[in-house]
Scaffold this motif. Structure first.
Motif, PDB file in Angstrom:
ATOM      1  N   VAL A  22      41.476  41.700  36.160  1.00  0.00           N
ATOM      2  CA  VAL A  22      42.062  42.975  36.557  1.00  0.00           C
ATOM      3  C   VAL A  22      42.209  43.851  35.324  1.00  0.00           C
ATOM      4  O   VAL A  22      42.434  43.352  34.221  1.00  0.00           O
ATOM      5  CB  VAL A  22      43.436  42.784  37.260  1.00  0.00           C
ATOM      6  CG1 VAL A  22      44.442  42.113  36.357  1.00  0.00           C
ATOM      7  CG2 VAL A  22      43.959  44.100  37.809  1.00  0.00           C
ATOM      8  N   HIS A  75      52.518  41.253  36.972  1.00  0.00           N
ATOM      9  CA  HIS A  75      51.684  40.209  36.361  1.00  0.00           C
ATOM     10  C   HIS A  75      50.847  40.788  35.213  1.00  0.00           C
ATOM     11  O   HIS A  75      50.776  40.203  34.134  1.00  0.00           O
ATOM     12  CB  HIS A  75      50.791  39.593  37.440  1.00  0.00           C
ATOM     13  CG  HIS A  75      49.984  38.443  36.971  1.00  0.00           C
ATOM     14  ND1 HIS A  75      50.477  37.167  36.935  1.00  0.00           N
ATOM     15  CD2 HIS A  75      48.719  38.378  36.491  1.00  0.00           C
ATOM     16  CE1 HIS A  75      49.551  36.351  36.459  1.00  0.00           C
ATOM     17  NE2 HIS A  75      48.471  37.071  36.183  1.00  0.00           N
ATOM     18  N   TYR A  76      50.227  41.943  35.456  1.00  0.00           N
ATOM     19  CA  TYR A  76      49.388  42.580  34.440  1.00  0.00           C
ATOM     20  C   TYR A  76      50.224  42.980  33.223  1.00  0.00           C
ATOM     21  O   TYR A  76      49.839  42.733  32.078  1.00  0.00           O
ATOM     22  CB  TYR A  76      48.677  43.802  35.019  1.00  0.00           C
ATOM     23  CG  TYR A  76      47.717  44.459  34.049  1.00  0.00           C
ATOM     24  CD1 TYR A  76      46.422  43.976  33.908  1.00  0.00           C
ATOM     25  CD2 TYR A  76      48.107  45.535  33.258  1.00  0.00           C
ATOM     26  CE1 TYR A  76      45.530  44.567  33.019  1.00  0.00           C
ATOM     27  CE2 TYR A  76      47.222  46.128  32.363  1.00  0.00           C
ATOM     28  CZ  TYR A  76      45.937  45.628  32.245  1.00  0.00           C
ATOM     29  OH  TYR A  76      45.070  46.211  31.353  1.00  0.00           O
ATOM     30  N   LEU A 134      51.133  42.543  41.332  1.00  0.00           N
ATOM     31  CA  LEU A 134      49.982  42.659  40.440  1.00  0.00           C
ATOM     32  C   LEU A 134      50.372  43.436  39.184  1.00  0.00           C
ATOM     33  O   LEU A 134      50.025  43.043  38.060  1.00  0.00           O
ATOM     34  CB  LEU A 134      48.815  43.339  41.153  1.00  0.00           C
ATOM     35  CG  LEU A 134      47.546  43.557  40.325  1.00  0.00           C
ATOM     36  CD1 LEU A 134      46.934  42.222  39.900  1.00  0.00           C
ATOM     37  CD2 LEU A 134      46.542  44.375  41.118  1.00  0.00           C
ATOM     38  N   LEU A 172      40.533  45.451  40.428  1.00  0.00           N
ATOM     39  CA  LEU A 172      40.175  44.036  40.464  1.00  0.00           C
ATOM     40  C   LEU A 172      38.655  43.925  40.387  1.00  0.00           C
ATOM     41  O   LEU A 172      37.944  44.724  41.013  1.00  0.00           O
ATOM     42  CB  LEU A 172      40.668  43.393  41.758  1.00  0.00           C
ATOM     43  CG  LEU A 172      42.175  43.348  41.950  1.00  0.00           C
ATOM     44  CD1 LEU A 172      42.520  43.031  43.398  1.00  0.00           C
ATOM     45  CD2 LEU A 172      42.796  42.326  41.009  1.00  0.00           C
ATOM     46  N   ALA A 229      44.239  38.252  37.055  1.00  0.00           N
ATOM     47  CA  ALA A 229      45.194  38.446  38.143  1.00  0.00           C
ATOM     48  C   ALA A 229      45.550  37.066  38.695  1.00  0.00           C
ATOM     49  O   ALA A 229      44.861  36.080  38.399  1.00  0.00           O
ATOM     50  CB  ALA A 229      44.573  39.317  39.229  1.00  0.00           C
TER      51      ALA A 229
END
Length: 163
Positions: A57, A117-118, A114, A138, A51
């Motif tokens: 994550v 991003h993931y 998030l 997380l 993350a």
């Protein structure tokens, strides 16, 4: 009677760099939890990405045993690192990370970032990322032991792992 020396040394800059590299490059991990109802250890493989800020994550289905286990007891451990193509697998670096799992609520501030991003790191997860039973989790480091190869073990703290 004399105590033998502790084989796990305090982290140095080389150990910190290697541990951070293992965290940044991990695409999956072995996740250890305590199984609900039995109290027995349970291990599963999960997809992983760093993350923002470097905390690992994952996107986990609520149908999985490890999801139920983490909801009941967020204490867990991750094993990161891959054996190389050659030689003894135990000579390759690996990181045993003790962590506390935090489920990210669907309406949590920053969840959209998030998620983006993931999915940039794990694009195939787009297929199921928005299913109702999936949650981002997380894994906040509590402590770690880095095995950097034969006779190279180091104890690490959260500050050693996250830049």
């Amino acid at each position: 009677m004399t105590q033998p020396p502790d084989p796990v040394a305090p982290a140095d800059d080389t150990a910190r760099a290697l541990a951070r590299s293992l965290l940044a490059e991990a695409r999956h991990a072995a996740l250890a939890v305590i199984e609900p109802g039995t109290g027995a250890p349970f291990v599963s493989r999960i997809a992983l990405a760093p993350a923002p800020g470097g905390v690992p994550v994952s996107l986990i289905s609520g149908l999985a045993v490890h999801c139920r286990a983490l909801r009941e007891n967020p204490a867990c451990a991750l094993l990161l690192g891959e054996p190389g193509d050659r030689g003894d697998p135990l000579t390759h670096p690996r990181l045993s990370l003790r962590a506390r799992a935090e489920f990210v609520a669907p309406d949590a501030p920053g969840r959209a970032d998030l998620r983006a991003h993931y999915l940039a790191a794990r694009p195939k997860a787009t297929l199921y990322a928005d299913f109702a039973d999936f949650s981002f989790v997380l894994f906040h480091p509590v402590s770690a032991v880095l095995n950097g190869g034969f006779a190279r073990a180091y104890a690490l703290h959260p500050a050693d792992l996250l830049a």
